[in-house]
Design a protein around this motif. Structure first.
Motif, PDB file in Angstrom:
ATOM      1  N   ASP A 100      39.988  28.805  39.584  1.00  0.00           N
ATOM      2  CA  ASP A 100      40.915  29.456  38.646  1.00  0.00           C
ATOM      3  C   ASP A 100      40.339  29.628  37.239  1.00  0.00           C
ATOM      4  O   ASP A 100      41.042  30.067  36.342  1.00  0.00           O
ATOM      5  CB  ASP A 100      42.260  28.725  38.593  1.00  0.00           C
ATOM      6  N   TYR A 119      45.970  33.852  35.417  1.00  0.00           N
ATOM      7  CA  TYR A 119      47.134  33.803  36.292  1.00  0.00           C
ATOM      8  C   TYR A 119      47.986  35.076  36.207  1.00  0.00           C
ATOM      9  O   TYR A 119      48.587  35.484  37.199  1.00  0.00           O
ATOM     10  CB  TYR A 119      47.978  32.558  36.003  1.00  0.00           C
ATOM     11  N   ILE A 154      42.125  26.387  43.658  1.00  0.00           N
ATOM     12  CA  ILE A 154      43.453  26.735  44.165  1.00  0.00           C
ATOM     13  C   ILE A 154      43.270  27.253  45.591  1.00  0.00           C
ATOM     14  O   ILE A 154      42.401  28.078  45.850  1.00  0.00           O
ATOM     15  CB  ILE A 154      44.129  27.814  43.300  1.00  0.00           C
ATOM     16  N   VAL A 161      37.767  37.489  41.093  1.00  0.00           N
ATOM     17  CA  VAL A 161      38.070  36.092  41.377  1.00  0.00           C
ATOM     18  C   VAL A 161      36.963  35.529  42.279  1.00  0.00           C
ATOM     19  O   VAL A 161      36.578  36.151  43.261  1.00  0.00           O
ATOM     20  CB  VAL A 161      39.450  35.949  42.056  1.00  0.00           C
TER      21      VAL A 161
END
Length: 128
Positions: free
Chosen positions: A114, A20, A120, A95
């Motif tokens: 994630d 994150y 997400i 990602v």
């Protein structure tokens, strides 16, 4: 009244912190560790609502996150000004996306893994 904090269950707090912060670009708001617990929140670089990265140690949390993931349901949504560009930029950071940007008329959405047990969704609202 306004929303102060939301949470997402994660299976590994250190991995969640790294993802994150390092991949998505959020900043740590609160990080409080004691012997057996870590209270960790992240937020946008300019502040705003905090996201609590919450351990999914409780069996109910594990069942909940597993069921959402199995059904392809996002744990939460993040707003983006340009989902297509944001998706491309995040892919360059490693990602992994589970859905590509899709235009639904009123919004454009994509979704990513994630690495901590969640899907997400990125959302770009189309407003006149």
């Amino acid at each position: 009244m306004r929303i102060y904090m939301a949470s997402v269950f994660v299976d590994d707090l250190q991995k969640a912190h790294d993802f994150y912060v390092d991949k998505l670009g959020f900043v740590v708001k609160d990080s409080v560790k004691n012997e057996h617990y870590w209270w960790l929140t992240v937020t946008n670089p300019d502040g705003g609502t905090e996201l609590l990265l919450e351990p999914n140690a409780h069996p109910a949390a594990q069942a909940y996150t597993a069921a959402l993931r199995a059904d392809g349901i996002p744990a939460t949504q993040f707003l983006s000004e340009d989902v297509t560009a944001e998706t491309a930029a995040l892919k360059e950071k490693g990602v992994e996306f589970v859905t590509e940007p899709t235009d639904y008329g009123h919004s454009v959405v994509s979704a990513f893994d994630d690495t901590c047990g969640n899907i997400i969704q990125l959302v770009q609202l189309k407003r006149p």
